[in-house]
Write an enzyme that holds these catalytic residues in place. Structure first.
Site, PDB file in Angstrom:
ATOM      1  N   HIS A 151      57.569  18.033  17.762  1.00  0.00           N
ATOM      2  CA  HIS A 151      59.318  17.607  18.239  1.00  0.00           C
ATOM      3  C   HIS A 151      59.260  16.875  16.097  1.00  0.00           C
ATOM      4  CE1 HIS A 151      59.402  16.988  21.996  1.00  0.00           C
ATOM      5  NE2 HIS A 151      58.441  16.577  22.199  1.00  0.00           N
ATOM      6  N   SER A 272      63.416  30.157  -9.832  1.00  0.00           N
ATOM      7  CA  SER A 272      64.347  28.984  -9.071  1.00  0.00           C
ATOM      8  C   SER A 272      65.530  30.195 -10.837  1.00  0.00           C
ATOM      9  CB  SER A 272      64.964  28.196  -9.024  1.00  0.00           C
ATOM     10  OG  SER A 272      66.919  28.357  -9.176  1.00  0.00           O
ATOM     11  N   LYS A 278      61.775  24.338 -10.395  1.00  0.00           N
ATOM     12  CA  LYS A 278      61.611  24.810  -8.963  1.00  0.00           C
ATOM     13  C   LYS A 278      60.370  25.812  -8.681  1.00  0.00           C
ATOM     14  CE  LYS A 278      64.454  25.387  -5.094  1.00  0.00           C
ATOM     15  NZ  LYS A 278      65.890  25.666  -4.424  1.00  0.00           N
ATOM     16  N   GLU A 285      58.660  32.084   3.153  1.00  0.00           N
ATOM     17  CA  GLU A 285      60.235  32.212   3.849  1.00  0.00           C
ATOM     18  C   GLU A 285      60.226  33.596   4.626  1.00  0.00           C
ATOM     19  OE1 GLU A 285      61.872  30.699   0.456  1.00  0.00           O
ATOM     20  OE2 GLU A 285      63.368  30.594   1.501  1.00  0.00           O
ATOM     21  N   TYR A 312      60.384  64.542  27.978  1.00  0.00           N
ATOM     22  CA  TYR A 312      61.038  65.034  27.406  1.00  0.00           C
ATOM     23  C   TYR A 312      62.593  64.983  26.761  1.00  0.00           C
ATOM     24  CZ  TYR A 312      61.826  65.491  22.055  1.00  0.00           C
ATOM     25  OH  TYR A 312      62.553  64.713  20.703  1.00  0.00           O
ATOM     26  N   GLN A 317      63.376  60.657  20.170  1.00  0.00           N
ATOM     27  CA  GLN A 317      62.635  61.239  18.653  1.00  0.00           C
ATOM     28  C   GLN A 317      62.669  59.764  17.798  1.00  0.00           C
ATOM     29  OE1 GLN A 317      63.615  65.082  16.940  1.00  0.00           O
ATOM     30  NE2 GLN A 317      65.413  63.265  15.500  1.00  0.00           N
TER      31      GLN A 317
HETATM   32  N1  ARG Z   1      61.486  65.848  15.817  1.00  0.00           N
HETATM   33  C1  ARG Z   1      61.148  65.811  17.718  1.00  0.00           C
HETATM   34  C2  ARG Z   1      60.446  64.223  17.939  1.00  0.00           C
HETATM   35  O1  ARG Z   1      60.996  63.561  17.039  1.00  0.00           O
HETATM   36  C3  ARG Z   1      59.688  66.439  18.075  1.00  0.00           C
HETATM   37  C4  ARG Z   1      59.727  66.461  19.512  1.00  0.00           C
HETATM   38  C5  ARG Z   1      61.044  67.597  19.503  1.00  0.00           C
HETATM   39  N2  ARG Z   1      60.696  68.326  20.850  1.00  0.00           N
HETATM   40  C6  ARG Z   1      61.771  69.112  21.432  1.00  0.00           C
HETATM   41  N3  ARG Z   1      61.578  69.567  22.525  1.00  0.00           N
HETATM   42  N4  ARG Z   1      62.991  68.701  20.453  1.00  0.00           N
HETATM   43  O2  ARG Z   1      60.506  63.777  19.586  1.00  0.00           O
END
Ligand code: ARG
Length: 454
Positions: A151, A272, A278, A285, A312, A317
């Protein structure tokens, strides 16, 4: 590209293009492309002549990226397309064969796994160095008493080496976390194509070997959807910067006049602009303040990935700027902690004076009563009453008379004074992991050998 006739809106480009940050993947992208091209030729998918032309263009691109002469164009959307475009500039039409049997989806996942792996290794190395520095500092200040706190109130005395070694164990655990990140980067995504695999019988094992991946990702859908290794790196970094923030915070306190436990080297402090007396602990920090930034990136990345349908999505990205900022922050704070701790000086007399506070022996007096048969809870009450009495009379524990002691408990005798006189509260902590010098010797050896591993 392809079936589009209109050009893209400039705001769309600004939102969508990633080359302004993903250029950092360049060297990994080149290395990956070299392995890919080698594999395509080994499988007879491209000719050996095509391969050689592609490899020599890639080599040139690699050099251009390394020396800063790579000619980025306004129209380059991301680093992958920039490199392919440049290879085509250099090698002609054969450049168009580079992307055979590959998609940017498996390409970017592969670059990123290589990038994370490299920086996890970097973190492991820097953590080891910082750990070594702290072990050395612990050795130098092996038997310097200081107060231990709970504490932020003085609680029980410990040796400075004990306190410093506490950080070493945190760093050792951090290193284990980054080692786990390295294995999370171990499955090669390349070969997954856009998501379903590719229309060629590629040799993914060959590519994996070339690029140092211990295995290939077994499911193409998972391979292009996976960013676990980014989350793992960010999580390890969040815990690690959290540790460094506690270290920074203590140094801020300890360098204040009120504590006066340490003095920072000039190289790690600032003056400072107004007050000449200082010496400000800015680095400490900032060590303290960087942790929430890293935790914020981790949280943001969880946000990006959560509920994201397979496979994907462009959302992914967003992984890069979070990752890059964390890599830069972590590597910088580790270097700063190393420099600051390596050059800090501790003030023995200030630490000792604070540790000589008699009230720090309260638990030891309670344990004296326990050894004489009193239950600990009761002993705790007796000593609390003694402390209250001493404080209210503005005196010390050792100034209480035999009669006054007897009023609290008949078990308090001459040994009470001996215990306070001896100041032996540190050496009585004989339990494993405790502060007695014998135990600290053991601990130092253990810490040293734990740092040696890897
Ligand atoms: N610049 C894209 C990323 O960073 C690469 C992959 C792009 N793929 C796509 N199907 N558009 O994710």
């Amino acid at each position: 590209m392809s079936h589009f006739s209109g050009s893209q809106h400039e705001d769309f480009r600004a939102l969508n293009d990633s080359v302004r940050f993903d250029w950092r993947l360049g060297p990994y992208d080149v290395e990956q492309s070299r392995a890919h091209v080698t594999m395509l030729a080994a499988r007879g998918i491209i000719s050996e002549r095509d391969r050689d032309e592609l490899l020599s263009a890639l080599e040139r691109v690699g050099r251009e990226l390394a020396d800063g002469s790579f000619p980025f164009l306004e129209t380059d959307e991301d680093i992958h397309m920039a490199i392919e475009r440049r290879v085509t500039d250099l090698a002609g039409a054969v450049g168009g064969k580079l992307h055979t049997g590959r998609s940017r989806n498996d390409q970017v996942a592969t670059d990123l796994a290589m990038f994370v792996r490299a920086h996890a290794h970097q973190a492991i190395e820097r953590l080891g160095e910082l750990g070594e520095t702290l072990v050395e500092r612990a050795e130098e200040h092996f038997d310097w008493p200081m107060p231990g706190y709970t504490h932020l109130q003085r609680a029980q005395p410990v040796y400075l080496s004990h306190h410093l070694l506490a950080y070493v164990w945190m760093l050792i655990r951090d290193r284990e976390r980054f080692a786990a990140v390295v294995s999370a980067c171990g499955s090669l995504p390349l070969g997954a194509g856009a998501l379903a695999g590719v229309n060629f019988d590629t040799d993914r094992e060959l590519v994996a070997r070339e690029l140092g991946f211990p295995r290939v990702a077994q499911n193409s859908i998972d391979a292009v959807s996976n960013r676990d290794f980014v989350l793992d790196y960010l999580a390890a970094a969040a815990v690690c910067t959290g540790h460094l923030s506690r270290l920074g915070s203590e140094i801020v306190l300890w360098s204040s006049e009120e504590f006066g436990f340490v003095e920072l080297a000039d190289a790690w402090a600032s003056g400072s602009s107004l007050m000449p007396q200082k010496k400000n602990p800015d680095a400490a920090e900032l060590l303290r303040a960087k942790a929430p930034r890293v935790a914020g990136h981790l949280t943001a990345m969880h946000g990006v990935m959560h509920a994201l349908p397979l496979t994907y999505n462009k959302d992914m990205q967003e992984d890069k700027e979070h990752l890059f900022d964390v890599v830069d922050t972590l590597e910088l704070v580790l270097a700063a902690a190393q420099g600051m701790l390596g050059s800090i000086s501790f003030r023995r007399e200030r630490l000792a004076a604070a540790a000589a506070d008699e009230f720090l022996a309260a638990t030891d007096i309670a344990d004296l009563l326990v050894r004489r048969g009193m239950p600990f809870r009761e002993a705790h009450g007796v000593v609390a009453a003694l402390v209250r009495e001493a404080i209210s009379r503005g005196t010390t524990l050792s100034a209480l008379t035999r009669e006054e002691l007897a009023a609290h408990s008949p078990l308090l005798d001459e040994q009470y004074y001996e215990l306070l006189r001896e100041g032996a509260w540190l050496e009585s902590k004989v339990s494993e992991g405790g502060t007695s010098l014998r135990r600290l010797h053991e601990q130092l050896e253990h810490a040293r050998s734990a740092l040696q591993v890897q």
